[in-house]
Design a protein around this motif. Structure first.
Motif, PDB file in Angstrom:
ATOM      1  N   GLY A  42       0.818  -1.195   0.000  1.00  0.00           N
ATOM      2  CA  GLY A  42       0.000   0.000   0.000  1.00  0.00           C
ATOM      3  C   GLY A  42       0.857   1.252   0.000  1.00  0.00           C
ATOM      4  O   GLY A  42       2.071   1.206   0.210  1.00  0.00           O
ATOM      5  N   LEU A  43       0.215   2.389  -0.213  1.00  0.00           N
ATOM      6  CA  LEU A  43       0.945   3.646  -0.295  1.00  0.00           C
ATOM      7  C   LEU A  43       1.631   3.985   1.027  1.00  0.00           C
ATOM      8  O   LEU A  43       2.760   4.491   1.034  1.00  0.00           O
ATOM      9  CB  LEU A  43      -0.010   4.766  -0.703  1.00  0.00           C
ATOM     10  N   ASP A  44       0.985   3.690   2.148  1.00  0.00           N
ATOM     11  CA  ASP A  44       1.608   3.967   3.447  1.00  0.00           C
ATOM     12  C   ASP A  44       2.881   3.146   3.627  1.00  0.00           C
ATOM     13  O   ASP A  44       3.894   3.650   4.139  1.00  0.00           O
ATOM     14  CB  ASP A  44       0.633   3.663   4.585  1.00  0.00           C
ATOM     15  N   GLN A  45       2.841   1.882   3.212  1.00  0.00           N
ATOM     16  CA  GLN A  45       4.034   1.044   3.311  1.00  0.00           C
ATOM     17  C   GLN A  45       5.160   1.587   2.436  1.00  0.00           C
ATOM     18  O   GLN A  45       6.323   1.640   2.853  1.00  0.00           O
ATOM     19  CB  GLN A  45       3.708  -0.391   2.893  1.00  0.00           C
ATOM     20  N   ASP A  47       5.580   4.638   1.488  1.00  0.00           N
ATOM     21  CA  ASP A  47       6.080   5.871   2.106  1.00  0.00           C
ATOM     22  C   ASP A  47       7.055   5.559   3.235  1.00  0.00           C
ATOM     23  O   ASP A  47       8.057   6.262   3.418  1.00  0.00           O
ATOM     24  CB  ASP A  47       4.917   6.704   2.639  1.00  0.00           C
ATOM     25  N   ASP A  48       6.777   4.498   3.992  1.00  0.00           N
ATOM     26  CA  ASP A  48       7.675   4.108   5.082  1.00  0.00           C
ATOM     27  C   ASP A  48       9.042   3.691   4.539  1.00  0.00           C
ATOM     28  O   ASP A  48      10.089   4.074   5.088  1.00  0.00           O
ATOM     29  CB  ASP A  48       7.069   2.961   5.889  1.00  0.00           C
ATOM     30  N   TYR A  49       9.055   2.892   3.474  1.00  0.00           N
ATOM     31  CA  TYR A  49      10.323   2.467   2.885  1.00  0.00           C
ATOM     32  C   TYR A  49      11.069   3.660   2.273  1.00  0.00           C
ATOM     33  O   TYR A  49      12.300   3.752   2.371  1.00  0.00           O
ATOM     34  CB  TYR A  49      10.084   1.398   1.819  1.00  0.00           C
ATOM     35  N   ARG A  50      10.335   4.560   1.653  1.00  0.00           N
ATOM     36  CA  ARG A  50      10.968   5.744   1.070  1.00  0.00           C
ATOM     37  C   ARG A  50      11.637   6.584   2.157  1.00  0.00           C
ATOM     38  O   ARG A  50      12.769   7.040   1.993  1.00  0.00           O
ATOM     39  CB  ARG A  50       9.933   6.581   0.320  1.00  0.00           C
ATOM     40  N   GLN A  51      10.938   6.759   3.268  1.00  0.00           N
ATOM     41  CA  GLN A  51      11.511   7.531   4.363  1.00  0.00           C
ATOM     42  C   GLN A  51      12.713   6.814   4.964  1.00  0.00           C
ATOM     43  O   GLN A  51      13.709   7.454   5.343  1.00  0.00           O
ATOM     44  CB  GLN A  51      10.455   7.781   5.442  1.00  0.00           C
ATOM     45  N   CYS A 194       3.575   4.950  -7.450  1.00  0.00           N
ATOM     46  CA  CYS A 194       4.940   4.445  -7.281  1.00  0.00           C
ATOM     47  C   CYS A 194       5.497   3.802  -8.548  1.00  0.00           C
ATOM     48  O   CYS A 194       6.622   3.290  -8.538  1.00  0.00           O
ATOM     49  CB  CYS A 194       4.974   3.423  -6.146  1.00  0.00           C
TER      50      CYS A 194
END
Length: 249
Positions: A42-45, A47-51, A194
């Motif tokens: 998902g998008l939240d996941q 975003d976590d990896y990107r951060q 993504c």
């Protein structure tokens, strides 16, 4: 035309200035029916990896972080594109691996470029050597982490120039098609936002193979991000009827 061909050789580092690159907007193109990988992010996941990657770059420095990140994703990628027909395909059901690849190619374009090189040239002492190539895993990591060094820029330029003017071997065609299968499956497994650089890779490799899907995937990448230079250059090449190996349609 010679100048245009040289621009395509440098597609990863030099933006295309032709009018077609500035105006290649168009209607949405339908996604192909492709089976996703047995993971979904998902998008939240994402975003976590990107951060996580951005934090690593800030704390460790860009070069070390990219070396670590690209090294993590390369093994799975290389095992997939090197598998032999008739044998069981490598299992890529690790959500972390998929996230590493997507974040890597979106955040650092030199990681994307290194993966493209593996498709065009092969690598290591096996398949790549049989085709007269000398690309190794260490070189791929170095190109990803230090794309602006004179040595790596020369390797990139020389390699793209060689494959552009060399007839495609059956091994290279099979390897590129395996890469396309994987990239399309990954696109079907991650949020649309993504997919930009994966779509651009699909467009570029499809163009290199002379396949009809190149334009549609390039347009989709540009629909998601109009700044996607690689997709714009694929459109330019198609508009100007530029193809690898001197082929003209």
């Amino acid at each position: 035309m010679k100048r245009d061909e040289q621009r395509v050789h440098r597609a990863h580092t030099a933006p295309c200035q032709e009018p077609c690159a500035r105006s290649c907007t168009g209607p949405s193109v339908p996604e192909e029916a492709v089976d996703p990988l047995p993971v979904a992010l998902g998008l939240d996941q994402m975003d976590d990896y990107r951060q996580q990657f951005r934090d690593m770059r800030r704390q460790c420095g860009g070069r070390e972080a990219v070396e670590h990140w690209s090294g993590t994703l390369l093994d799975g990628w290389l095992s997939w594109i090197a598998y032999e027909e008739g044998r069981e395909r490598p299992s890529l059901d690790d959500a972390s691996w998929v996230a590493h690849l997507i974040v890597g190619i979106n955040e650092v374009l030199s990681i994307r470029d290194a993966l493209i090189l593996t498709l065009l040239t092969g690598y290591g002492t096996g398949e790549g050597k049989a085709e007269g190539q000398v690309m190794t895993r260490r070189m791929l990591v170095d190109i990803a982490a230090q794309p602006h060094s004179s040595e790596h820029a020369r390797v990139m330029s020389d390699t793209l120039n060689r494959v552009f003017h060399t007839p495609q071997s059956p091994q290279a065609q099979s390897r590129c098609r395996r890469g396309l299968v994987l990239l399309k499956a990954i696109c079907a497994s991650v949020p649309e936002e993504c997919r930009v650089q994966a779509l651009a890779m699909i467009a570029y490799i499809s163009w290199w193979l002379g396949e009809a899907g190149a334009r549609a995937h390039a347009l989709k990448a540009l629909e998601l991000d109009e700044r996607c230079t690689l997709a714009a250059i694929v459109i330019c090449a198609l508009e100007q009827n530029i193809h690898p190996n001197g082929f003209r349609s």
